[in-house]
Scaffold this active site. Structure first.
Site, PDB file in Angstrom:
ATOM      1  N   ARG A  38     -60.851  82.848  59.626  1.00 40.85           N
ATOM      2  CA  ARG A  38     -59.748  83.469  60.357  1.00 40.85           C
ATOM      3  C   ARG A  38     -58.591  83.711  59.397  1.00 40.85           C
ATOM      4  NH1 ARG A  38     -59.383  79.320  65.477  1.00 40.85           N
ATOM      5  NH2 ARG A  38     -61.572  79.487  66.092  1.00 40.85           N
ATOM      6  N   ASP A  52     -55.156  84.769  57.931  1.00 41.63           N
ATOM      7  CA  ASP A  52     -53.845  84.921  58.589  1.00 41.63           C
ATOM      8  C   ASP A  52     -53.342  86.356  58.526  1.00 41.63           C
ATOM      9  OD1 ASP A  52     -53.642  82.191  59.034  1.00 41.63           O
ATOM     10  OD2 ASP A  52     -52.589  81.831  57.137  1.00 41.63           O
ATOM     11  N   ARG A  57     -52.318  78.405  50.939  1.00 36.10           N
ATOM     12  CA  ARG A  57     -50.910  78.806  50.779  1.00 36.10           C
ATOM     13  C   ARG A  57     -50.005  77.600  50.526  1.00 36.10           C
ATOM     14  NH1 ARG A  57     -50.133  82.546  55.902  1.00 36.10           N
ATOM     15  NH2 ARG A  57     -47.943  82.417  55.228  1.00 36.10           N
TER      16      ARG A  57
END
Lengths: 243, 243
Positions: free
Chosen positions: B49, B51, B196
């Site tokens: 998934r 972002d 991240r």
């Protein structure tokens, strides 16, 4: 002070360089940003009127303005007002007579063709995706035949106001690196849409619609209707301007 | 038939992979395109998934569907329905049990930081522009200290529903090429925002806000609040998925 400003831009979202009523242009965005920084209206003179969707690695303009901002700091200050797809990269002080449009000695444009089945989302803003295999050797030969000081009427879009249609085309180089074909053209100046017509004509050689000999004849006959298509804008980038 | 589809995408314009009510997602765009091609509703299962704003060089999904289109032709047909920033690049037939989400063995993400004064309009969609000079050697040391099978609670954003917070981080490599710093991370799986946060923490090491030793301690203490910022999405790209 006469200031020379160098920009880099991704032209995808703009209606070209030159201010016009029908869409947002890079000149307009730049002049608005300069007005915010300098607190007065500024008019810039650009080296080249790039078309809608065309990019620049090095676009030079000049403008007259008095300011207490140190000249080398102007790009940094200006970038705070400019959108991310336009960046000021250099600013220098020039003599009063310097004109970014009229004093260019040579310009180099580069065009990129992605020659494979599927387009690449990371390149698609900056290339012409052409899925049919091109004969790069034939394109190289045709490119060589274009070079020289010639009348390029055959490679000029209608609607041009050029005083003379003779240009000194110093270089047209076709290179291939993997699926990417790069066409680099250097001249003392280019006619309206000239690089994109050169590229479209080379692609017609690459796909067999034109022979190398026919390209020479098209130039001699000065007939735009005989050449290739005008290649789409997104593959084109103004690469270098020499003064 | 159980079909495995590989996509490439520029995620700039999308609210990530997974279908959601508040914005256009890649899953939604893909399922709509598949419906047009296959003439019936299709649900796809994605490997990751990603972002909002994150890109993929190789995103794998699978879906079940009967079709008379030759499997290797599906990307070509599908690309006619997909926007330019999403491209299908491969399609293969798999066993019925194959699941693109649950059968991943390893994923590799790559993050790019442009470490210089001015951002670059040709890279800005795909990099984190960071104007303060980073100490790449310190970042390399901190990256090495992160590698291993560990509890990565400290590198997980809140709102995650992961069953276990242990992951085997096989590689975190920091490389510098000119102004571009590339961070490549490979693991058997990643927690929510983990790459991240790894990047944000390495940047804190690079700018002197954290020491290499402190990074090890943050991991041990499992406290997200002690690490670096969550790096912005546009620098991140899903690079490879291994089954």
């Amino acid at each position: 002070m006469n200031l020379k400003l160098t920009l880099k831009y991704d032209g995808t979202e703009y209606h070209g360089w030159q201010r016009q009523p029908n869409g947002i242009t890079i000149q307009e965005i730049l002049e608005d940003a300069l007005e915010k920084v300098m607190k007065k209206k500024i008019t810039v003179t650009g080296c080249s009127r790039t078309d809608a969707g065309v990019h620049a690695l090095m676009h030079v303009s000049n403008f007259k303005c008095e300011t207490s901002i140190p000249v080398h700091k102007i790009p940094l200050v200006l970038n705070q007002q400019l959108p991310e797809d336009i960046r000021a990269v250099d600013c220098t002080l020039e003599e009063d007579g310097f004109n970014a449009r009229y004093h260019t000695k040579e310009k180099t444009y580069r065009y990129r063709i992605l020659n494979c089945e599927h387009n690449d989302p990371f390149l698609s803003r900056f290339v012409w995706h052409y899925p049919i295999k091109l004969d790069v050797d034939a394109m190289k030969k045709a490119a060589e035949s274009m070079v020289g000081e010639k009348d390029f009427t055959a490679f000029m879009a209608s609607g041009s106001s050029a005083k003379t249609t003779v240009r000194n085309l110093k270089r047209v180089e076709v290179e291939k690196d993997g699926n990417l074909i790069t066409i680099t053209a250097t001249a003392n100046g280019f006619l309206y849409n000239m690089v994109r017509i050169i590229v479209g004509t080379l692609v017609y050689v690459g796909n067999g619609k034109l022979t190398v000999d026919e390209v020479a004849r098209i130039l001699e006959e000065k007939d735009r209707t005989l050449g290739g298509v005008t290649a789409p804008p997104q593959g084109l980038r103004l690469e270098e301007v020499v003064y």
